[in-house]
Design a protein around this motif. Structure first.
Motif, short mmCIF file in Angstrom:
data_model
loop_
_atom_site.label_atom_id
_atom_site.label_comp_id
_atom_site.label_asym_id
_atom_site.label_seq_id
_atom_site.Cartn_x
_atom_site.Cartn_y
_atom_site.Cartn_z
N LEU A 205 0.85 -1.18 0.00
CA LEU A 205 0.00 0.00 0.00
C LEU A 205 0.89 1.23 0.00
O LEU A 205 1.89 1.28 0.71
N VAL A 207 0.45 5.20 0.64
CA VAL A 207 -0.48 6.22 1.12
C VAL A 207 0.16 7.59 0.92
O VAL A 207 1.26 7.84 1.39
N CYS A 215 -4.61 6.33 -1.60
CA CYS A 215 -3.83 5.11 -1.39
C CYS A 215 -3.70 4.35 -2.70
O CYS A 215 -4.71 4.04 -3.35
N ILE A 323 -5.56 2.96 8.00
CA ILE A 323 -4.61 2.01 7.42
C ILE A 323 -4.71 0.65 8.10
O ILE A 323 -4.56 -0.39 7.47
N VAL A 335 3.89 -1.03 3.80
CA VAL A 335 3.08 0.19 3.73
C VAL A 335 4.05 1.36 3.58
O VAL A 335 4.96 1.53 4.39
N ILE A 337 4.44 5.50 3.25
CA ILE A 337 3.77 6.76 3.55
C ILE A 337 4.53 7.89 2.85
O ILE A 337 5.72 8.08 3.07
N VAL A 356 -1.61 1.05 13.70
CA VAL A 356 -1.67 -0.15 12.85
C VAL A 356 -1.26 -1.38 13.63
O VAL A 356 -1.94 -2.42 13.60
N ILE A 370 6.39 -0.38 7.94
CA ILE A 370 5.66 0.85 7.60
C ILE A 370 6.72 1.94 7.52
O ILE A 370 7.33 2.31 8.53
#
Length: 396
Positions: A205, A207, A215, A323, A335, A337, A356, A370
């Motif tokens: 993902l 974001v 996203c 998320i 993930v 960011i 998360v 992340i």
């Protein structure tokens, strides 16, 4: 017009050279699983079209030395990444290396015609700089929902006057080359996948937190857009049923609580309300400039301003809650960011991670990194170039 590969095998060769760079004929054929005779036929046809060229002799693997092949160094692609307040335009070669990159402030609320006048002017400056005398294709990212098959925005909340504007046709006519259009966060995901922190990750993902929040969803190495192109529009997931009104017409959306404009709004309100916010770095910045931005919040947090730190913690927790739901549903391997609001620093990342890891099941988060995006504003233009090369390097 640029030649197109004649079949799927030729397309496979072109994309491998785009993603991995020059390679010997022997190694490239082995990596693609093609017989030597089949590979030789396809490469020879690509050499005839001019899409690939020989690039000297490869290191010997024993016996006769193989030629190295690469994508034509004459190919040029334009990457355009439109944000709410700025636009990035870059020229890349076929291996998606940025040859020249310009950034210019804009206001997308001025409408698509004014915005693309800026884009064309920047493209002209790039050609004048000598890095390109033509474009073999252009990719464009827009900060709003894009009907991907047709290449136009549909009711984008922060883009008044853009609904249904035929971006692909309008820009393609002006540039004289194929154009593809996508949501800006999908292009950011493609850029990070090609040359950034998500390289070689199949399911992740991405974001993006800026004026809006979106996203990119990558499944099996491919961006998942949904039926019409609206997948990943997480900025309009409700986080507070009684919260702030949103540009989309609803109330309490994530974007209305922690997009760049929302963060500036809340910082201004906190300072003007007195109390703890009436002193400190934010108050000093307001006194100097008369207003506050998301960048001001980040700078204030960096020197320990308590109001700025609390705004980031609260907003990051809301982003993290959303998320966490995505992680539980999708179970990604990473993930990422990104976006301008990530200038808020590691306080934001910590708040997101906390939510998360707390809210998602251990099976989904046990080995889940992340991380902050790596490429900054380059991600969108690289992703845009990757998008259009995906089309140009496909059979006609």
């Amino acid at each position: 017009m640029t030649a197109r590969p004649a079949n799927a095998h030729q397309a496979q060769i072109l994309r491998a050279l785009r993603d991995e760079g020059p390679n010997s004929r022997a190694q490239l054929g082995d990596s693609l699983g093609l017989s030597r005779s089949k590979f030789a036929v396809e490469v020879d046809q690509l050499l005839e079209t001019g899409l690939v060229v020989h690039d000297g002799l490869a290191v010997s693997r024993g016996g006769r030395r193989s030629h190295t092949v690469r994508l034509s160094p004459q190919l040029r692609f334009l990457g355009v990444d439109i944000g709410a307040t700025s636009v990035d335009v870059a020229v890349t070669n076929a291996e998606l290396e940025i040859l020249e990159h310009l950034t210019q402030p804009i206001d997308v609320r001025d409408g698509p015609v004014a915005t693309f006048e800026h884009v064309l002017d920047m493209a002209t400056k790039l050609t004048a700089a000598g890095v390109a005398d033509h474009f073999d294709g252009a990719g464009v990212g827009i900060p709003g929902p894009v009907r991907f098959p047709e290449g136009f925005p549909v009711a984008p909340p922060i883009l008044p006057g853009w609904d249904g504007f035929l971006v692909r046709e309008a820009l393609g006519q002006d540039l004289g080359c194929p154009v593809m259009v996508d949501n800006d966060v999908n292009l950011m995901a493609l850029g990070e996948q090609h040359a950034g922190v998500a390289k070689n990750v199949g399911d992740f993902l991405c974001v993006k937190i800026g004026t809006g929040i979106g996203c990119g969803v990558v499944v099996g190495g491919t961006v998942y857009r949904g039926l019409t192109g609206s997948a990943g529009d997480i900025g309009h997931i409700q986080v507070d049923p009684y919260g702030h009104p949103c540009a989309c017409g609803n109330r309490g959306c994530l974007e209305a609580h922690f997009g760049g404009a929302a963060l500036a709004r809340d910082a201004l309100a906190a300072v003007r309300s007195g109390g703890a916010g009436s002193a400190g770095e934010l108050a000093e910045r307001l006194a100097v400039s008369g207003t506050l931005t998301a960048a001001d919040v980040g700078a204030a947090a960096a020197v320990g301003d308590p109001v700025a730190l609390e705004l980031i913690r609260t907003g990051g927790s809301q982003v993290g809650q959303v998320i966490a739901g995505l992680v539980s549903f999708f179970n990604p391997g990473l993930v990422v960011i990104g976006g301008r609001v990530t200038g808020l620093g590691h306080g934001l990342l910590t708040a997101i991670r906390t939510q998360v890891y707390r809210r998602s099941l251990p099976l989904a988060t046990g080995n889940l990194p992340i991380v902050l995006a790596e490429l900054g504003p380059r991600a969108g233009v690289i992703g845009a170039a990757r998008l259009i090369t995906g089309r140009v390097f496909s059979p006609a």
